[in-house]
Design a protein around this motif. Structure first.
Motif, PDB file in Angstrom:
ATOM      1  N   THR A 171      41.859  56.971  79.067  1.00 31.89           N
ATOM      2  CA  THR A 171      43.162  57.416  79.570  1.00 31.89           C
ATOM      3  C   THR A 171      43.070  58.826  80.135  1.00 31.89           C
ATOM      4  O   THR A 171      43.636  59.128  81.185  1.00 31.89           O
ATOM      5  N   ARG A 172      42.319  59.694  79.444  1.00 24.91           N
ATOM      6  CA  ARG A 172      42.130  61.058  79.948  1.00 24.91           C
ATOM      7  C   ARG A 172      41.418  61.041  81.297  1.00 24.91           C
ATOM      8  O   ARG A 172      41.758  61.808  82.200  1.00 24.91           O
ATOM      9  N   LEU A 173      40.414  60.170  81.425  1.00 21.49           N
ATOM     10  CA  LEU A 173      39.689  60.076  82.696  1.00 21.49           C
ATOM     11  C   LEU A 173      40.607  59.617  83.826  1.00 21.49           C
ATOM     12  O   LEU A 173      40.537  60.125  84.940  1.00 21.49           O
ATOM     13  N   VAL A 174      41.451  58.652  83.527  1.00 20.49           N
ATOM     14  CA  VAL A 174      42.367  58.123  84.547  1.00 20.49           C
ATOM     15  C   VAL A 174      43.363  59.190  84.982  1.00 20.49           C
ATOM     16  O   VAL A 174      43.666  59.329  86.170  1.00 20.49           O
TER      17      VAL A 174
ATOM     18  N   LEU B  64      35.144  56.480  89.267  1.00 25.00           N
ATOM     19  CA  LEU B  64      35.102  56.494  87.808  1.00 25.00           C
ATOM     20  C   LEU B  64      36.495  56.252  87.234  1.00 25.00           C
ATOM     21  O   LEU B  64      36.662  55.487  86.276  1.00 25.00           O
ATOM     22  N   ALA B  65      37.512  56.877  87.839  1.00 27.92           N
ATOM     23  CA  ALA B  65      38.886  56.676  87.377  1.00 27.92           C
ATOM     24  C   ALA B  65      39.312  55.223  87.568  1.00 27.92           C
ATOM     25  O   ALA B  65      39.970  54.638  86.706  1.00 27.92           O
ATOM     26  N   GLU B  66      38.901  54.625  88.677  1.00 25.21           N
ATOM     27  CA  GLU B  66      39.238  53.227  88.942  1.00 25.21           C
ATOM     28  C   GLU B  66      38.564  52.296  87.924  1.00 25.21           C
ATOM     29  O   GLU B  66      39.177  51.361  87.426  1.00 25.21           O
ATOM     30  N   SER B  67      37.309  52.579  87.605  1.00 21.31           N
ATOM     31  CA  SER B  67      36.611  51.775  86.601  1.00 21.31           C
ATOM     32  C   SER B  67      37.271  51.915  85.237  1.00 21.31           C
ATOM     33  O   SER B  67      37.435  50.929  84.516  1.00 21.31           O
ATOM     34  N   ALA B  68      37.645  53.135  84.881  1.00 16.48           N
ATOM     35  CA  ALA B  68      38.316  53.369  83.603  1.00 16.48           C
ATOM     36  C   ALA B  68      39.643  52.613  83.549  1.00 16.48           C
ATOM     37  O   ALA B  68      39.994  52.014  82.528  1.00 16.48           O
TER      38      ALA B  68
ATOM     39  N   ALA C  12      39.577  55.503  70.094  1.00 13.94           N
ATOM     40  CA  ALA C  12      38.892  56.678  70.653  1.00 13.94           C
ATOM     41  C   ALA C  12      38.488  56.427  72.101  1.00 13.94           C
ATOM     42  O   ALA C  12      38.658  57.297  72.968  1.00 13.94           O
ATOM     43  N   GLU C  13      37.962  55.236  72.391  1.00 12.18           N
ATOM     44  CA  GLU C  13      37.585  54.902  73.760  1.00 12.18           C
ATOM     45  C   GLU C  13      38.815  54.879  74.661  1.00 12.18           C
ATOM     46  O   GLU C  13      38.773  55.349  75.796  1.00 12.18           O
ATOM     47  N   GLU C  14      39.903  54.350  74.134  1.00  9.33           N
ATOM     48  CA  GLU C  14      41.136  54.292  74.917  1.00  9.33           C
ATOM     49  C   GLU C  14      41.644  55.689  75.267  1.00  9.33           C
ATOM     50  O   GLU C  14      42.076  55.938  76.393  1.00  9.33           O
TER      51      GLU C  14
END
Length: 84
Positions: free
Chosen positions: A20-23, A32-36, A14-16
């Motif tokens: 992935t959606r955030l990225v 935030l995308a870079e951290s994800a 679920a976290e993945e």
């Protein structure tokens, strides 16, 4: 050359999916995308130096993000972890 990685990070399916959606989302703030992306790479077993090289950041930045992820309460949604 030794692989600099503190503790391995385990992420749930679920976290993945959320990370992935955030990225992939074009509306996600860059940091935030870079951290994800860092968290996803760490979950795949990528070393700190390799992640830093791939993303064009300092290894210290990668270690900081991964430490924050490990210390965050487990029930917080990943996108909310960065809010203050």
């Amino acid at each position: 050359m030794p692989r600099l990685s503190a503790e391995p990070i385990e992420i749930t399916a679920a976290e993945e999916r959320v990370l992935t959606r955030l990225v992939r989302a074009h509306t996600t703030p860059r940091q935030l995308a870079e951290s994800a992306r860092m968290i996803l790479l760490a979950g795949a077993g990528t070393g700190v130096r390799d992640m830093a090289r791939q993303l064009g950041v300092w290894p210290k930045t990668v270690r900081h993000v991964l430490r924050r992820w490990r210390n965050a309460p487990p029930n917080i949604h990943p996108s909310a972890r960065r809010r203050r």
